[in-house]
Design a protein around this motif. Structure first.
Motif, PDB file in Angstrom:
ATOM      1  N   MET A 156      30.857  40.275  33.904  1.00  0.00           N
ATOM      2  CA  MET A 156      31.188  38.911  34.306  1.00  0.00           C
ATOM      3  C   MET A 156      31.858  38.909  35.684  1.00  0.00           C
ATOM      4  O   MET A 156      31.509  38.104  36.558  1.00  0.00           O
ATOM      5  N   ASN A 157      32.789  39.835  35.887  1.00  0.00           N
ATOM      6  CA  ASN A 157      33.503  39.889  37.162  1.00  0.00           C
ATOM      7  C   ASN A 157      32.601  40.316  38.313  1.00  0.00           C
ATOM      8  O   ASN A 157      32.812  39.917  39.459  1.00  0.00           O
ATOM      9  N   ALA A 158      31.597  41.148  38.011  1.00  0.00           N
ATOM     10  CA  ALA A 158      30.677  41.604  39.055  1.00  0.00           C
ATOM     11  C   ALA A 158      29.937  40.431  39.694  1.00  0.00           C
ATOM     12  O   ALA A 158      29.532  40.490  40.864  1.00  0.00           O
ATOM     13  N   LYS A 159      29.764  39.352  38.927  1.00  0.00           N
ATOM     14  CA  LYS A 159      29.079  38.172  39.445  1.00  0.00           C
ATOM     15  C   LYS A 159      30.014  37.254  40.224  1.00  0.00           C
ATOM     16  O   LYS A 159      29.562  36.317  40.887  1.00  0.00           O
ATOM     17  N   HIS A 160      31.318  37.524  40.111  1.00  0.00           N
ATOM     18  CA  HIS A 160      32.306  36.643  40.751  1.00  0.00           C
ATOM     19  C   HIS A 160      33.357  37.460  41.502  1.00  0.00           C
ATOM     20  O   HIS A 160      34.544  37.187  41.407  1.00  0.00           O
ATOM     21  N   ASP A 162      34.092  37.437  44.481  1.00  0.00           N
ATOM     22  CA  ASP A 162      34.817  36.676  45.493  1.00  0.00           C
ATOM     23  C   ASP A 162      36.039  35.970  44.912  1.00  0.00           C
ATOM     24  O   ASP A 162      36.854  35.422  45.668  1.00  0.00           O
ATOM     25  N   LYS A 163      36.178  35.979  43.580  1.00  0.00           N
ATOM     26  CA  LYS A 163      37.390  35.452  42.960  1.00  0.00           C
ATOM     27  C   LYS A 163      38.453  36.537  42.801  1.00  0.00           C
ATOM     28  O   LYS A 163      39.588  36.247  42.432  1.00  0.00           O
ATOM     29  N   LEU A 169      36.254  41.340  52.787  1.00  0.00           N
ATOM     30  CA  LEU A 169      36.418  42.715  52.310  1.00  0.00           C
ATOM     31  C   LEU A 169      35.195  43.140  51.498  1.00  0.00           C
ATOM     32  O   LEU A 169      34.721  44.267  51.620  1.00  0.00           O
ATOM     33  N   ILE A 170      34.676  42.228  50.685  1.00  0.00           N
ATOM     34  CA  ILE A 170      33.467  42.518  49.903  1.00  0.00           C
ATOM     35  C   ILE A 170      32.310  42.845  50.839  1.00  0.00           C
ATOM     36  O   ILE A 170      31.565  43.808  50.626  1.00  0.00           O
ATOM     37  N   ASP A 171      32.159  42.049  51.888  1.00  0.00           N
ATOM     38  CA  ASP A 171      31.066  42.273  52.833  1.00  0.00           C
ATOM     39  C   ASP A 171      31.204  43.618  53.537  1.00  0.00           C
ATOM     40  O   ASP A 171      30.193  44.283  53.830  1.00  0.00           O
ATOM     41  N   ALA A 172      32.445  44.038  53.803  1.00  0.00           N
ATOM     42  CA  ALA A 172      32.678  45.300  54.509  1.00  0.00           C
ATOM     43  C   ALA A 172      32.456  46.513  53.617  1.00  0.00           C
ATOM     44  O   ALA A 172      32.191  47.611  54.108  1.00  0.00           O
ATOM     45  N   ASP A 224      42.843  34.778  51.780  1.00  0.00           N
ATOM     46  CA  ASP A 224      41.652  34.382  51.003  1.00  0.00           C
ATOM     47  C   ASP A 224      41.555  35.075  49.648  1.00  0.00           C
ATOM     48  O   ASP A 224      40.476  35.486  49.222  1.00  0.00           O
ATOM     49  N   ASP A 225      42.689  35.207  48.953  1.00  0.00           N
ATOM     50  CA  ASP A 225      42.702  35.833  47.627  1.00  0.00           C
ATOM     51  C   ASP A 225      43.637  35.011  46.740  1.00  0.00           C
ATOM     52  O   ASP A 225      44.860  35.111  46.848  1.00  0.00           O
ATOM     53  N   ASP A 226      43.047  34.182  45.864  1.00  0.00           N
ATOM     54  CA  ASP A 226      43.849  33.264  45.053  1.00  0.00           C
ATOM     55  C   ASP A 226      44.762  33.983  44.068  1.00  0.00           C
ATOM     56  O   ASP A 226      45.811  33.452  43.691  1.00  0.00           O
ATOM     57  N   ALA A 227      44.356  35.174  43.626  1.00  0.00           N
ATOM     58  CA  ALA A 227      45.181  35.916  42.667  1.00  0.00           C
ATOM     59  C   ALA A 227      46.362  36.603  43.337  1.00  0.00           C
ATOM     60  O   ALA A 227      47.336  36.972  42.671  1.00  0.00           O
ATOM     61  N   HIS A 228      46.254  36.773  44.658  1.00  0.00           N
ATOM     62  CA  HIS A 228      47.317  37.432  45.428  1.00  0.00           C
ATOM     63  C   HIS A 228      47.585  36.607  46.685  1.00  0.00           C
ATOM     64  O   HIS A 228      47.332  37.066  47.811  1.00  0.00           O
TER      65      HIS A 228
END
Length: 270
Positions: A156-160, A162-163, A169-172, A224-228
């Motif tokens: 589930m997390n692999a699909k999201h 960016d959350k 960072l994901i793109d890099a 750009d990280d809502d959890a942090h």
């Protein structure tokens, strides 16, 4: 009653000699997932410093906890100090970690201030009123974890992603970022349920408590990280008397973090 501590419960890694940095990973992470994402560059950490890393209880190759209480941040702080004591880390030592690991470090500093020389808080987690607004979310994840288990949550997390991480960072790290989910895949339903139930109950120390932590503190946050959120990092810098905050806006900024961590530790070396 004397509390029992069994170091064999913990998967640990120790390298180098000298001034000690004891490092703790984030929620649902482990040493393996840290190495996979390619941000930390621990292989470049100075050998004249001692680096102690470990998988927190219920994570990676460490054994699972028995109850929700084992995953509360003050309990994780006790584990951190016990791991350091077992390996006879020279004191005063430096404590640090990412997200949950940074919260663990703060509680350890409050529990045993005389043994702490510095703190490194990487991407501190959402806290205080903002965290209180997330309590129901954590309970929902705890409920879902009882059904999905680690593999299901990882899918589930692999699909999201960016959350969980900034898009830049994901793109890099397109080819390695999914490795951060490796530690999650093997986690059991009960462990995950207890972890996220604890997440609903956890919070950072009060700002009054933080004001008593006077050791040099390096805070590393990114946009750009809502959890942090950077708001947590900014408030920590204000509350901690001797803190310095670095905010990353790009991968180039994050690439500087291993050197910032090493330089911070070297500056405190006795």
């Amino acid at each position: 009653m004397t509390e029992q501590f069994n170091i064999n419960q913990f998967n640990c890694s120790i390298s180098g000699k000298g001034q000690a940095l004891v490092w703790a990973h984030g929620l649902c992470g482990c040493m393996q997932s840290e190495d996979a994402i390619g941000v930390y560059a621990w292989h470049r950490f100075p050998k004249k410093l001692q680096l102690i890393r470990y998988d927190a209880i219920g994570h990676g190759l460490s054994t699972a906890g028995e109850s929700v209480d084992d995953y509360l941040w003050p309990s994780l702080a006790k584990d951190m100090l016990r791991v350091a004591a077992h390996y006879q880390a020279p004191t005063p030592m430096i404590l640090g970690g990412q997200s949950m690991g940074s919260a663990t470090s703060l509680y350890a500093a409050l529990a045993n201030p005389q043994s702490i020389q510095g703190l490194i808080l990487m991407t501190p987690p959402i806290a205080w009123q903002a965290r209180a607004n997330q309590v129901n979310y954590y309970y929902k994840i705890a409920k879902a974890a009882r059904i999905l288990g680690g593999k299901g949550l990882a899918q589930m997390n692999a699909k999201h992603l960016d959350k969980m991480l900034p898009r830049w960072l994901i793109d890099a790290h397109k080819h390695s970022v999914l490795g951060m989910l490796d530690g999650l895949k093997s986690m059991k339903c009960q462990t995950l349920s207890q972890l996220f139930t604890a997440a609903a109950q956890n919070d950072l120390p009060s700002k009054q408590q933080l004001a008593s932590i006077r050791v040099p503190t390096l805070i590393l946050a990114w946009q750009d990280d809502d959890a942090h959120p950077i708001e947590t990092a900014i408030e920590l810098e204000k509350a901690l008397p001797n803190a310095k905050l670095h905010i990353a806006n790009s991968m180039d900024d994050v690439d500087d973090w291993p050197e910032l961590i090493s330089d911070f530790c070297l500056a405190l070396q006795q």
